[in-house]
Design an enzyme around this catalytic site. Structure first.
Site, PDB file in Angstrom:
ATOM      1  N   HIS A  12      39.372  38.602  45.776  1.00 41.96           N
ATOM      2  CA  HIS A  12      37.977  38.866  46.151  1.00 41.96           C
ATOM      3  C   HIS A  12      37.007  37.909  45.445  1.00 41.96           C
ATOM      4  CE1 HIS A  12      38.263  42.025  42.682  1.00 41.96           C
ATOM      5  NE2 HIS A  12      37.816  40.870  42.209  1.00 41.96           N
ATOM      6  N   HIS A  59      32.506  45.314  39.033  1.00 39.23           N
ATOM      7  CA  HIS A  59      32.358  44.300  37.981  1.00 39.23           C
ATOM      8  C   HIS A  59      30.993  44.378  37.303  1.00 39.23           C
ATOM      9  CE1 HIS A  59      35.384  42.667  40.763  1.00 39.23           C
ATOM     10  NE2 HIS A  59      35.763  41.799  39.874  1.00 39.23           N
ATOM     11  N   HIS A 193      44.445  35.533  36.991  1.00 39.42           N
ATOM     12  CA  HIS A 193      43.268  34.762  36.592  1.00 39.42           C
ATOM     13  C   HIS A 193      42.660  35.307  35.312  1.00 39.42           C
ATOM     14  CE1 HIS A 193      41.413  37.972  39.062  1.00 39.42           C
ATOM     15  NE2 HIS A 193      40.183  37.575  38.770  1.00 39.42           N
ATOM     16  N   GLU A 240      43.599  43.025  37.725  1.00 36.06           N
ATOM     17  CA  GLU A 240      43.144  43.586  39.011  1.00 36.06           C
ATOM     18  C   GLU A 240      44.321  43.910  39.945  1.00 36.06           C
ATOM     19  OE1 GLU A 240      38.757  41.398  39.203  1.00 36.06           O
ATOM     20  OE2 GLU A 240      40.381  40.610  40.422  1.00 36.06           O
TER      21      GLU A 240
HETATM   22  C1  DHB Z   1      36.507  35.012  40.007  1.00 34.05           C
HETATM   23  C2  DHB Z   1      37.517  35.912  40.335  1.00 34.05           C
HETATM   24  C3  DHB Z   1      37.255  37.283  40.360  1.00 34.05           C
HETATM   25  O1  DHB Z   1      38.200  38.236  40.661  1.00 34.05           O
HETATM   26  C4  DHB Z   1      35.988  37.763  40.083  1.00 34.05           C
HETATM   27  O2  DHB Z   1      35.771  39.085  40.164  1.00 34.05           O
HETATM   28  C5  DHB Z   1      34.979  36.881  39.738  1.00 34.05           C
HETATM   29  C6  DHB Z   1      35.231  35.496  39.696  1.00 34.05           C
HETATM   30  C7  DHB Z   1      36.754  33.535  40.003  1.00 34.05           C
HETATM   31  O3  DHB Z   1      37.910  33.082  40.005  1.00 34.05           O
HETATM   32  O4  DHB Z   1      35.757  32.783  40.016  1.00 34.05           O
HETATM   33 FE    FE Z   2      37.396  40.286  40.224  1.00 32.81          FE
END
Ligand code: DHB
Ligand code: FE
Length: 284
Positions: A12, A59, A193, A240
């Protein structure tokens, strides 16, 4: 009886929302990711689900670190996206289904979960980006939303097993609803990530592929790592995957993988999209 027709699992990343707003779907950077939605568009056009139950993490829009529920379920007849700081705000409202929300809440509380019940709720990019990806364009979304937020932000986080069990309870609730809605389940976020600290940019292709390989046939394999193991493996936001684990739990019958796409990176994230079809258990 209502029926769960399948599951859609997708990253997302807010940058996807910006790419949509700027019409960059065919740009070489974005195309490999957006192409992963072609089979999903075809499937949605054929299935026409009435309701999407979306497992996601907030978030810092509707909840912040001062008050962070482990699980929260929307029970409104409308939700709106607001920009929590990424520079995107999608105007299309989301129609809710408060009656089905309350049925799900009743059922999960009877199953000994204790969600926060939200009769008013804003939703962030973790709901808006997947909806925009699935139903591009300007028309009103054809599918109603029931948002279920899981805390993947403020530790201690719920365990993978707890999330999977919540998903199972939600799946049983939907199957016991007397309406005749077709329901699609979403799990949003991931895959690996990490946005901050010394490991910013951390990606773990081996762990991501392990999740993608096991999601359909053996989701319990994903429960062998506890939450902190997942932070270590997949990064502080890679956790996540809890949303995917919950969503997979809601598919309590038999599933078949119809499409899977993995593309590294989108922004800081190993981006993935999976489509599973679902059919009910046949009771002997
Ligand atoms: C990014 C990924 C995410 O899941 C998020 O909530 C905010 C930013 C990213 O990779 O930029
Ligand atoms: Fe996220």
């Amino acid at each position: 009886m209502s029926k769960i027709c399948g599951g859609i699992f997708t990253s997302h990343v807010p940058g996807i929302g910006k790419a949509i707003a700027q019409n960059l779907q065919n740009d070489p950077y974005w195309k490999p990711f957006f192409d992963g939605f072609d089979p999903i568009h075809r499937w949605l056009a054929a299935e026409k689900p009435d309701v999407a139950v979306v497992f996601y993490n907030d978030h810092g829009l509707n909840f912040f670190l001062d008050k962070m529920p482990t699980f929260a379920i929307g029970a409104a007849n409308e939700y709106r996206h607001e920009d929590e700081g990424w520079g995107i705000a999608f105007a299309r409202p989301f129609q809710g289904h408060a009656d089905l929300s309350w049925h799900i809440i009743e059922h999960v509380v009877a199953s000994e979960f204790d969600p926060v019940m939200c009769q008013a709720m804003t939703v962030d990019h973790a709901v808006a980006v997947p909806f925009e990806l699935c139903w591009p364009g300007k028309d009103a979304f054809p599918t109603k939303l029931i948002p279920i937020a899981i805390n993947t932000v403020q530790h201690p986080l719920p365990s993978p097993k707890r999330c999977h069990d919540l998903g199972k309870a939600v799946g049983r609730a939907i199957e016991s609803w007397g309406g005749n809605e077709k329901v699609v389940i979403f799990g949003t976020g991931g895959l690996s990530h990490q946005l901050e600290g010394e490991r910013a940019g951390h990606i773990n292709v081996d762990y991501d592929k392990f999740c993608l390989r096991n999601l359909a046939p053996d989701p319990e394999a994903l429960l062998q790592h506890d939450t902190l193991d997942i932070v270590e493996l997949a990064g502080s936001q890679g956790v996540e995957i809890l949303n995917w684990i919950a969503a997979r739990g809601a598919l309590t019958g038999s599933v078949r993988e119809l499409a899977s796409n993995y593309h590294v990176p989108i922004s800081n994230t190993a981006a993935a999209t999976v489509l599973l079809s679902h059919s009910e258990r046949v009771l002997a």
